[in-house]
Enzyme design. Structure first.
Site, PDB file in Angstrom:
ATOM      1  N   HIS A 201       2.848  -0.036 -13.499  1.00 15.03           N
ATOM      2  CA  HIS A 201       3.700  -1.218 -13.622  1.00 15.03           C
ATOM      3  C   HIS A 201       5.146  -0.792 -13.353  1.00 15.03           C
ATOM      4  CE1 HIS A 201       4.653  -5.265 -14.888  1.00 15.03           C
ATOM      5  NE2 HIS A 201       5.691  -4.757 -15.524  1.00 15.03           N
TER       6      HIS A 201
ATOM      7  N   ASN B 285      -3.474   1.562 -14.323  1.00 16.56           N
ATOM      8  CA  ASN B 285      -2.576   0.681 -13.571  1.00 16.56           C
ATOM      9  C   ASN B 285      -1.167   1.265 -13.603  1.00 16.56           C
ATOM     10  OD1 ASN B 285      -1.674  -1.719 -12.239  1.00 16.56           O
ATOM     11  ND2 ASN B 285      -0.924  -2.486 -14.207  1.00 16.56           N
TER      12      ASN B 285
ATOM     13  N   GLY C  79       0.788  -1.230   0.000  1.00 16.19           N
ATOM     14  CA  GLY C  79       0.000   0.000   0.000  1.00 16.19           C
ATOM     15  C   GLY C  79       0.815   1.272   0.000  1.00 16.19           C
ATOM     16  N   SER C  80       2.098   1.177  -0.407  1.00 17.63           N
ATOM     17  CA  SER C  80       2.890   2.420  -0.389  1.00 17.63           C
ATOM     18  C   SER C  80       2.399   3.397  -1.454  1.00 17.63           C
ATOM     19  CB  SER C  80       4.381   2.124  -0.558  1.00 17.63           C
ATOM     20  OG  SER C  80       4.670   1.685  -1.857  1.00 17.63           O
ATOM     21  N   ASN C  81       1.950   2.884  -2.591  1.00 20.08           N
ATOM     22  CA  ASN C  81       1.379   3.795  -3.602  1.00 20.08           C
ATOM     23  C   ASN C  81       0.039   4.347  -3.135  1.00 20.08           C
ATOM     24  OD1 ASN C  81       2.910   4.035  -6.324  1.00 20.08           O
ATOM     25  ND2 ASN C  81       3.202   1.907  -5.682  1.00 20.08           N
TER      26      ASN C  81
ATOM     27  N   LEU D  64      -6.822 -10.067 -12.401  1.00 22.18           N
ATOM     28  CA  LEU D  64      -7.278  -9.488 -13.666  1.00 22.18           C
ATOM     29  C   LEU D  64      -8.643  -8.828 -13.449  1.00 22.18           C
ATOM     30  CD1 LEU D  64      -6.068  -9.543 -16.535  1.00 22.18           C
ATOM     31  CD2 LEU D  64      -7.550 -11.484 -17.034  1.00 22.18           C
ATOM     32  N   ILE D  65      -8.799  -7.642 -13.994  1.00 20.40           N
ATOM     33  CA  ILE D  65     -10.083  -6.930 -13.848  1.00 20.40           C
ATOM     34  C   ILE D  65     -11.088  -7.504 -14.857  1.00 20.40           C
ATOM     35  CG2 ILE D  65     -11.194  -4.664 -14.116  1.00 20.40           C
ATOM     36  CD1 ILE D  65      -9.462  -4.898 -11.584  1.00 20.40           C
TER      37      ILE D  65
HETATM   38  C1  GAR Z   1       4.111  -1.406  -7.193  1.00 20.03           C
HETATM   39  O1  GAR Z   1       5.499  -1.331  -7.355  1.00 20.03           O
HETATM   40  C2  GAR Z   1       3.424  -1.603  -8.518  1.00 20.03           C
HETATM   41  O2  GAR Z   1       4.131  -1.043  -9.585  1.00 20.03           O
HETATM   42  C3  GAR Z   1       3.404  -3.108  -8.623  1.00 20.03           C
HETATM   43  O3  GAR Z   1       3.094  -3.546  -7.324  1.00 20.03           O
HETATM   44  C4  GAR Z   1       3.730  -2.649  -6.403  1.00 20.03           C
HETATM   45  C5  GAR Z   1       2.791  -2.373  -5.266  1.00 20.03           C
HETATM   46  O4  GAR Z   1       3.469  -1.738  -4.231  1.00 20.03           O
HETATM   47  N1  GAR Z   1       2.460  -3.555  -9.586  1.00 20.03           N
HETATM   48  C6  GAR Z   1       2.706  -4.534 -10.444  1.00 20.03           C
HETATM   49  O5  GAR Z   1       3.747  -5.145 -10.446  1.00 20.03           O
HETATM   50  C7  GAR Z   1       1.585  -4.821 -11.455  1.00 20.03           C
HETATM   51  N2  GAR Z   1       2.015  -5.748 -12.429  1.00 20.03           N
HETATM   52  P1  GAR Z   1       2.702  -1.025  -3.056  1.00 20.03           P
HETATM   53  O6  GAR Z   1       1.701  -2.030  -2.504  1.00 20.03           O
HETATM   54  O7  GAR Z   1       3.748  -0.683  -2.046  1.00 20.03           O
HETATM   55  O8  GAR Z   1       2.025   0.191  -3.622  1.00 20.03           O
END
Ligand code: GAR
Length: 188
Positions: A104, A102, A12-14, A87-88
């Site tokens: 990536h 999304n 959940g950092s994003n 997948l959505i």
């Molecule tokens: C993020 O780095 C995002 O880019 C990746 O999951 C991480 C979630 O981090 N997503 C993918 O790899 C999608 N294919 P977070 O939970 O700390 O936000």
């Protein structure tokens, strides 16, 4: 008021960076977090920052219409995937056309697809001998990581970098840019 639903199932950092960026914004607000993992740290993030969090099962997402109805009833303008790995389904894509994005952790179209997430992506980038990596923010379609690209930002890979070093650099870019790109989409 524009309303965002964040779908997340990891640390959940994003989600945190996005929620904090829009705190106090009078025109854009985070309405809800949708999470598929009862052990995900994002649930704590939601609690700390006072955002309602809805835990879902595969049944809820793929078979029932509860999530779809909930998002419609909440007047969601943009669904933001932030580490959501399921997948959505088509019914959400067609109910929210060009309104699901999304992030990536690499420069698509390389290093994407099913099972490409987290450190696996960074390991692949390292093994391929890439000199740079970065982030891709894209619209969602019915295939993993293949929707229209809205934004990319690169960072250099040093010869001594490990996958964890790359992850740190990439996450820094994600936290800086994802909120801004979301704001751009909702205000354009
Ligand atoms: C993020 O780095 C995002 O880019 C990746 O999951 C991480 C979630 O981090 N997503 C993918 O790899 C999608 N294919 P977070 O939970 O700390 O936000």
């Amino acid at each position: 008021m524009k309303r965002i639903a964040i779908f997340a199932s990891g640390n959940g950092s994003n989600a945190k960076a996005i929620i904090q960026y829009f705190q106090g914004n009078k025109n854009i607000r985070i309405e809800t977090i949708v999470c598929n993992n009862p052990k995900a740290k994002v649930i704590e993030v939601a609690r700390e920052l006072n955002i309602p969090c809805r835990l879902i099962t595969r049944q809820d997402l793929y078979i029932e219409d509860d999530i779809l109805n909930f998002l419609k009833a909440s007047h969601i303008d943009l669904i933001v995937l932030a580490g959501f790995l399921w997948l959505i389904p088509e019914k959400l894509l067609s109910a929210f056309p060009d309104k699901i994005i999304n992030i990536h952790p690499a420069l698509l179209p390389k290093f994407g697809g099913k099972n490409m997430y987290g450190n696996r992506v960074h390991e692949s980038v390292l093994n391929a001998g890439e000199k740079e990596t970065g982030i891709t923010i894209h619209l969602l379609n019915e295939k993993y990581d293949e929707g229209k690209i809205k934004f990319q930002k690169t960072c250099a890979i040093d010869s001594s970098d490990s996958a964890e070093d790359i992850s740190r650099k990439v996450q820094k870019l994600e936290h800086e840019w994802y909120p801004k790109i979301i704001e751009g989409i909702l205000t354009s």
